[in-house]
Design an enzyme around this catalytic site. Sequence first.
Site, PDB file in Angstrom:
ATOM      1  N   LYS A 181       0.845  -1.205   0.000  1.00 28.90           N
ATOM      2  CA  LYS A 181       0.000   0.000   0.000  1.00 28.90           C
ATOM      3  C   LYS A 181       0.882   1.258   0.000  1.00 28.90           C
ATOM      4  CE  LYS A 181      -3.796  -2.372   2.346  1.00 28.90           C
ATOM      5  NZ  LYS A 181      -4.576  -2.607   3.560  1.00 28.90           N
ATOM      6  N   GLN A 211      -4.038  -1.455  10.116  1.00 29.82           N
ATOM      7  CA  GLN A 211      -4.143  -2.744   9.441  1.00 29.82           C
ATOM      8  C   GLN A 211      -4.723  -3.792  10.392  1.00 29.82           C
ATOM      9  OE1 GLN A 211      -3.605  -3.178   6.205  1.00 29.82           O
ATOM     10  NE2 GLN A 211      -3.708  -5.393   6.079  1.00 29.82           N
ATOM     11  N   ASP A 224     -10.304   3.314   4.975  1.00 30.64           N
ATOM     12  CA  ASP A 224     -10.794   1.941   4.837  1.00 30.64           C
ATOM     13  C   ASP A 224     -12.314   1.904   4.699  1.00 30.64           C
ATOM     14  OD1 ASP A 224      -8.838  -0.121   4.817  1.00 30.64           O
ATOM     15  OD2 ASP A 224      -8.341   0.323   6.903  1.00 30.64           O
TER      16      ASP A 224
END
Length: 294
Positions: free
Chosen positions: A63, A107, A130
Amino acid sequence: MSEDEQKPICDDHVIMGKRLAKRLRAQVKKEVEQLIENHGIAPKLVTVIVGEDEGSQMYVRMKRKACSEAGILSDHNDLPVKTTQTELLALIDQLNKDRTVHGILVQLPLPDHINEKTIIGAITPLKDVDGFSPTNIYNLFYGSEVLSSATPHGIVTILDHVGMKDLSGKHVVVVNRSMIVGKPLIFLLLNRNATVTVCHSRTADLANFTRQADVLITAIGRRKSEGAPFFITADMIKEDAVVIDVASPHGDVDFEHVKEKALCISPVPGGVGPMTIAMLLRNVLDAYSAQVAK
Ligand code: GUN
């Protein structure tokens, strides 16, 4: 238009997720350049990992590399597994207040002693790239897809590009009910008028459902057994179905055999994975725009 830009997204029944992601990332890069020129400040994503999970380390590395290639800055916090929930909440509070930070990504999974729902809920919705925070889920519920979860958004963007923008009259079967994939996906599909069935590990006679699917989206993510590793085999697919395999690092679908029967199928790797990254970059850009380019 370059030769690559003219190539189809579905090539010989295979969905070229990597090809589509490359185009979307180039578009993000262009918009980032323009916004930096207009506002004099670069978008910045801050990532957080708690613990040593190897998969998380790899995904966050990918990412951040993609951010860098798109002109998006990124910082990373690697926190030890013994980090307390209070310490993690303090970091999120600091990042929420930092005007140079436009996106925050914690994460998952988190260690067991940390409550995932509390942490996700602490991220300000404006920086929640997200799309997991209560406000962004609520927005999705009401049909707004700004800052929606990257993997499900990548999946419907693939469908958009293989002639399935409007799913009226289509039966979409999703084999997954997770917060990251299955649940947000239901709303994205309903927003496109699909008839949606959701299957999961407690579903009896999975094949009965998958055989009815015009679009099958699967994210089981485990091998079935040593000799017969695939959960989704050709006999479980309707002729000319669109098949999206979200499982990683090994697909759920017997690709070689299903490819012969499906209208198109996404491979693993090179299908949904690259799209997830492209949609994350789009979310960072949208989060930045909402905060800076008002
Ligand atoms: N773990 C697996 N997928 C994801 C994702 O899309 N976002 C975050 N934050 N964690 C994940």
